[in-house]
Design a protein around this motif. Structure first.
Motif, PDB file in Angstrom:
ATOM      1  N   LYS A 161       0.626  -0.644  -0.082  1.00 36.75           N
ATOM      2  CA  LYS A 161       0.015   0.106  -0.015  1.00 36.75           C
ATOM      3  C   LYS A 161       0.528   1.251  -0.027  1.00 36.75           C
ATOM      4  O   LYS A 161       0.846   2.104  -1.251  1.00 36.75           O
ATOM      5  CB  LYS A 161      -0.725  -0.050   1.490  1.00 36.75           C
ATOM      6  CG  LYS A 161      -1.662   0.785   1.033  1.00 36.75           C
ATOM      7  CD  LYS A 161      -2.555   1.012   3.115  1.00 36.75           C
ATOM      8  CE  LYS A 161      -4.015   2.187   2.643  1.00 36.75           C
ATOM      9  NZ  LYS A 161      -4.525   1.798   3.684  1.00 36.75           N
ATOM     10  N   GLU A 211      -5.930   8.464   4.686  1.00 37.67           N
ATOM     11  CA  GLU A 211      -6.234   7.125   4.629  1.00 37.67           C
ATOM     12  C   GLU A 211      -6.477   6.459   6.147  1.00 37.67           C
ATOM     13  O   GLU A 211      -6.951   5.729   6.660  1.00 37.67           O
ATOM     14  CB  GLU A 211      -5.581   6.352   4.068  1.00 37.67           C
ATOM     15  CG  GLU A 211      -5.270   6.173   2.924  1.00 37.67           C
ATOM     16  CD  GLU A 211      -5.903   4.578   2.074  1.00 37.67           C
ATOM     17  OE1 GLU A 211      -6.741   3.830   2.294  1.00 37.67           O
ATOM     18  OE2 GLU A 211      -6.636   5.768   1.227  1.00 37.67           O
ATOM     19  N   SER A 221     -10.121   3.500   4.685  1.00 37.19           N
ATOM     20  CA  SER A 221      -9.227   3.090   3.758  1.00 37.19           C
ATOM     21  C   SER A 221     -10.058   3.248   2.824  1.00 37.19           C
ATOM     22  O   SER A 221     -10.869   3.793   2.696  1.00 37.19           O
ATOM     23  CB  SER A 221      -9.341   1.393   3.851  1.00 37.19           C
ATOM     24  OG  SER A 221      -8.578   1.084   2.345  1.00 37.19           O
ATOM     25  N   ASP A 253      -6.162  -2.345   2.608  1.00 30.34           N
ATOM     26  CA  ASP A 253      -7.531  -2.710   3.815  1.00 30.34           C
ATOM     27  C   ASP A 253      -8.688  -2.078   2.966  1.00 30.34           C
ATOM     28  O   ASP A 253      -9.941  -1.406   3.614  1.00 30.34           O
ATOM     29  CB  ASP A 253      -7.031  -1.946   4.191  1.00 30.34           C
ATOM     30  CG  ASP A 253      -5.557  -2.076   5.592  1.00 30.34           C
ATOM     31  OD1 ASP A 253      -5.578  -2.755   5.480  1.00 30.34           O
ATOM     32  OD2 ASP A 253      -4.736  -1.121   5.489  1.00 30.34           O
TER      33      ASP A 253
END
Length: 150
Positions: A21, A52, A56, A90
């Motif tokens: 990520k 974030e 998410s 996520d």
């Protein structure tokens, strides 16, 4: 504002190697930094990370729309990438993500920001369209597909 209005060919990239990520957010930020005169990669990354932390931006079905607001930005910019492999992001459905649409907007354009997010979500709600996005073999093909989306 529509995605088609703020996405450029040089910010549309197919089959990016992805490891995490963090690396995806860095990649998205570095692409956008090339287009935004008053902002560097670190500032853009910070805006995405800040968002974030609130939750998410992985909206499900392998799609994420990371976005951030920027002080002193004069125009919104979008970056669209697909990844070679889906990664853990996520997402709300706990599935890995392989389509990323990053959005950077001027801080004072809140209503435009929300309209653009809604436009993006509407386009990518269509599973057949997402399948076409995943099948694109070149940056040009991906950009043209987005430009033709309704």
């Amino acid at each position: 504002m529509k995605l088609q209005d703020i996405l450029t060919p040089d910010c549309t990239i197919c089959a990016v190697p992805a490891a995490s990520k963090k690396r995806i957010l860095e990649f998205l930020s570095s692409l956008a930094a090339e287009k935004l005169v008053n902002h560097d990669t670190f500032q853009l990354l910070e805006s995405l990370v800040k968002r974030e932390r609130m939750g998410s931006t992985g909206i499900g079905n392998g799609i994420a729309i990371p976005h951030g607001r920027l002080i002193n930005a004069t125009k919104p910019i979008a970056v669209l990438i697909t990844t070679e492999q889906a990664i853990n992001f996520d997402a709300i459905d706990h599935r890995p993500v392989d389509i990323f649409i990053a959005l950077f907007v001027p801080e004072e354009e809140c209503q435009n920001h929300l309209c653009t997010l809604q436009s993006i979500a509407t386009i990518f709600r269509d599973k057949q369209f997402c399948k076409q996005v995943r099948q694109c073999k070149s940056n040009h093909e991906l950009f043209q597909l987005i430009q033709q989306a309704s």
